[in-house]
Structures are given as C-alpha cells and as structure tokens.
Scaffold this active site. Structure first.
Site, mmCIF file in Angstrom:
data_model
loop_
_atom_site.group_PDB
_atom_site.id
_atom_site.type_symbol
_atom_site.label_atom_id
_atom_site.label_comp_id
_atom_site.label_asym_id
_atom_site.label_seq_id
_atom_site.Cartn_x
_atom_site.Cartn_y
_atom_site.Cartn_z
ATOM 1 N N GLY A 1 0.695 -0.809 0.021
ATOM 2 C CA GLY A 1 -0.422 -0.018 0.100
ATOM 3 C C GLY A 1 1.151 1.168 -0.005
ATOM 4 O O GLY A 1 1.926 1.224 0.478
ATOM 5 N N LEU A 2 -0.229 2.095 0.010
ATOM 6 C CA LEU A 2 0.864 3.215 -0.528
ATOM 7 C C LEU A 2 1.965 3.958 0.945
ATOM 8 O O LEU A 2 1.655 3.149 2.336
ATOM 9 C CB LEU A 2 -0.262 4.673 -1.017
ATOM 10 C CG LEU A 2 -0.789 4.991 -1.814
ATOM 11 C CD1 LEU A 2 -1.822 6.064 -1.890
ATOM 12 C CD2 LEU A 2 0.067 5.081 -3.163
ATOM 13 N N SER A 3 3.130 4.458 0.821
ATOM 14 C CA SER A 3 3.284 4.645 2.177
ATOM 15 C C SER A 3 2.278 5.910 2.998
ATOM 16 O O SER A 3 1.543 7.077 2.679
ATOM 17 C CB SER A 3 4.155 6.396 1.610
ATOM 18 O OG SER A 3 4.626 6.861 3.080
ATOM 19 N N SER B 1 -0.352 4.798 4.522
ATOM 20 C CA SER B 1 -1.483 3.597 4.346
ATOM 21 C C SER B 1 -1.591 3.239 6.063
ATOM 22 O O SER B 1 -2.507 2.961 5.922
ATOM 23 C CB SER B 1 -1.602 2.752 3.508
ATOM 24 O OG SER B 1 -0.763 1.793 3.415
ATOM 25 N N GLY B 2 -0.248 2.677 6.225
ATOM 26 C CA GLY B 2 -0.044 1.756 7.968
ATOM 27 C C GLY B 2 0.060 0.568 7.755
ATOM 28 O O GLY B 2 -0.258 0.243 9.071
ATOM 29 N N LYS B 3 1.269 0.404 6.951
ATOM 30 C CA LYS B 3 1.370 -1.212 6.813
ATOM 31 C C LYS B 3 2.168 -1.252 7.966
ATOM 32 O O LYS B 3 2.077 -2.034 8.747
ATOM 33 C CB LYS B 3 2.279 -1.029 5.199
ATOM 34 C CG LYS B 3 2.167 -0.875 4.356
ATOM 35 C CD LYS B 3 2.493 -0.747 3.205
ATOM 36 C CE LYS B 3 3.716 0.331 3.165
ATOM 37 N NZ LYS B 3 3.341 1.535 3.504
ATOM 38 N N SER B 4 3.399 -0.489 8.811
ATOM 39 C CA SER B 4 4.635 -0.745 9.526
ATOM 40 C C SER B 4 3.771 -0.772 10.893
ATOM 41 O O SER B 4 3.923 -1.308 11.395
ATOM 42 C CB SER B 4 5.248 0.517 9.373
ATOM 43 O OG SER B 4 6.385 0.101 8.291
ATOM 44 N N SER C 1 6.143 -1.846 -1.755
ATOM 45 C CA SER C 1 6.052 -2.990 -3.138
ATOM 46 C C SER C 1 5.042 -2.190 -4.405
ATOM 47 O O SER C 1 3.564 -3.406 -4.639
ATOM 48 C CB SER C 1 5.981 -3.991 -2.563
ATOM 49 O OG SER C 1 4.497 -4.303 -1.626
HETATM 50 P P1 ADP Z 1 3.719 2.620 6.390
HETATM 51 O O1 ADP Z 1 3.957 1.578 7.127
HETATM 52 O O2 ADP Z 1 1.996 2.296 5.241
HETATM 53 O O3 ADP Z 1 3.799 3.803 5.622
HETATM 54 P P2 ADP Z 1 3.051 4.070 8.817
HETATM 55 O O4 ADP Z 1 2.329 2.970 9.646
HETATM 56 O O5 ADP Z 1 4.689 4.509 8.911
HETATM 57 O O6 ADP Z 1 2.853 3.637 7.690
HETATM 58 O O7 ADP Z 1 1.981 4.852 9.059
HETATM 59 C C1 ADP Z 1 0.511 5.009 9.154
HETATM 60 C C2 ADP Z 1 0.433 6.345 10.022
HETATM 61 O O8 ADP Z 1 -1.354 6.573 10.288
HETATM 62 C C3 ADP Z 1 0.958 6.038 11.658
HETATM 63 O O9 ADP Z 1 1.135 7.320 12.259
HETATM 64 C C4 ADP Z 1 -0.443 5.479 12.197
HETATM 65 O O10 ADP Z 1 -1.046 6.043 13.820
HETATM 66 C C5 ADP Z 1 -1.474 6.344 11.351
HETATM 67 N N1 ADP Z 1 -2.921 5.894 11.571
HETATM 68 C C6 ADP Z 1 -3.888 6.249 11.765
HETATM 69 N N2 ADP Z 1 -5.333 5.478 11.151
HETATM 70 C C7 ADP Z 1 -4.204 4.177 11.255
HETATM 71 C C8 ADP Z 1 -5.087 3.065 10.921
HETATM 72 N N3 ADP Z 1 -6.649 2.759 11.734
HETATM 73 N N4 ADP Z 1 -4.461 1.528 10.407
HETATM 74 C C9 ADP Z 1 -2.694 2.393 10.324
HETATM 75 N N5 ADP Z 1 -2.500 3.376 10.740
HETATM 76 C C10 ADP Z 1 -2.698 4.142 11.412
#
Ligand code: ADP
Length: 206
Positions: free
Chosen positions: A36-38, A40-43, A110
């Site tokens: 998913g996009l940067s 998006s919440g993956k990590s 990815s």
């Molecule tokens: P990615 O790994 O996709 O780049 P991150 O997990 O690093 O994304 O960052 C996502 C951000 O969005 C974090 O600051 C997280 O706290 C916030 N967030 C808010 N709502 C959600 C949700 N439902 N699921 C995942 N992250 C969320």
C-alpha cells in the site's frame, strides 16, 4: 531480470525439515505481504499484528521497508529497477523466514503488481498472503508521519509513490484493509482471523 552469476553450487538439505520446525513452534510458516501507499499504515499494522501473535505464543517477525534499506538493501534506491531488486531480495528473505516456520510480516510499498506476483510465484501455494492496506492518497498525505508527502509535493523527492510514481492496485489480494475507516486493532483482528482460517495458527483457547 537478475543475471545468474554463481555456478558449481549445490542445494544442501539439513536433517531438520520445515514440518519439524512448525511442530516445535505450533504454527505454520507464512508470509503476510502488506502492500500500500506510504503512510497507509503497513508498519503500524505489521508491528501490532506481530505483538498480538507474540501474546498468543507465536513467533512472528516483521521485515520493514526502511529497516531493510538500512542494511541488506542499502545499495538500492527508488528507481523502477532498484524497486524491483528490493522486492526480489525481500521475497527471497521472506521465503527463508517462512521455511523457518515464522509468521513473516512484510511492510513494503511494493508498488508494482509484477514484482509482488513474482514473490507469490516464488513461494509454495498458500505461503503467500497478499494484504492490500488501502487508504486514499489524500488521507495518507494528511497523516504524513515522516513528512515525506510534503517533501514529494515540494518536488524534493523524485519517484515518490502516489505523488510522482505509480502504485498498481492488487487484483486479487487475500484481504483488503481499509485503514481510513478501520482502527489498527480492528486490522490486526482481521489478520489474525485470516491466519486462523488459513490454518496457520490455531483458534485461541476459550
Ligand atoms: P506505512 O508503513 O504504510 O508507510 P506507517 O504505519 O508508518 O505507514 O504510518 C501510518 C500512520 O497512520 C501512523 O502514524 C499511524 O499511527 C496512522 N494511522 C491512523 N489510523 C491508522 C490505521 N487505521 N491503520 C494504520 N495506521 C493508522
């Protein structure tokens, strides 16, 4: 296409097989591939799932985009070729972790469908679970936890997915998580249920 350089090499089999390790761990090895996009919440979802699995007595391990780029893939950038090589290496590492019996959770943008499909093909059927963490780009750019969207929109980052580089949506992911409408905890529950249904972990004892 990666050029094969090594010759005169033979695959060695150990005395312990994957099933032995899985029996020891009380789980089945698997790769949960979050895409998913940067922002998006993956990590965030990956580490929450890892923790939830640990609490249930399972061995899980997160392979995270930025962390891998600190070491194994520090020589790769964000051009299409380097992104392809990045995902190819991660795919191989995830395959090894899966063979070790771990619940392997990968957190990489990815963006290219072809690269993700190659990882799926690398693995045995059922070993690769593709999870699309879907979130509109405007929500991601509002979250912007690392300030990357701001930089990309100001033209300071080239090849930034969703701004000036493409993201190819998965056609048939095993699961779609709508991270703009569901909480992190809800996302982790969806993933735990998916792992139970796939027979990778047992249902929790009453
Ligand atoms: P990615 O790994 O996709 O780049 P991150 O997990 O690093 O994304 O960052 C996502 C951000 O969005 C974090 O600051 C997280 O706290 C916030 N967030 C808010 N709502 C959600 C949700 N439902 N699921 C995942 N992250 C969320």
């Amino acid at each position: 296409m990666t050029k094969v350089q090594a010759t005169n090499i033979t695959w060695h089999h150990g005395h312990v097989c994957r099933e032995d390790r899985e029996k020891l761990l009380g789980q089945k090895g698997v790769t949960v591939w979050l895409t998913g996009l940067s922002a998006s919440g993956k990590s965030t979802i990956a580490y929450t799932l890892e923790h939830a699995l640990m609490e249930r007595g399972h061995l899980a391990y997160v392979l995270d985009g930025d962390n891998i780029r600190h070491g194994l893939n520090k020589n790769l950038g964000f051009s299409p070729e380097d992104r392809e090589e990045n995902i190819r290496r991660i795919g191989e590492v995830a395959k090894l972790f899966t063979d070790a019996g771990a619940i392997t959770i990968t957190s990489f943008i990815s963006p290219y469908k072809g690269d993700r499909d190659k990882v799926r093909e690398l693995m045995a059927p059922g070993d690769f679970i593709e999870v699309y963490v879907e979130c509109p780009v405007d929500v991601c750019s509002e979250r912007d936890p690392k300030g990357l969207y701001k930089k990309a929109m100001a033209g300071e980052i080239k090849n930034f997915t969703g701004v000036n580089a493409p993201y190819e949506t998965p056609d048939k992911p095993e699961l779609v998580i709508h991270s703009d409408t569901c909480s992190v905890q809800e996302a982790a529950v969806q993933l735990l249920e998916l792992l139970e249904k796939a027979g990778k972990i047992p249902a929790p004892k009453e």
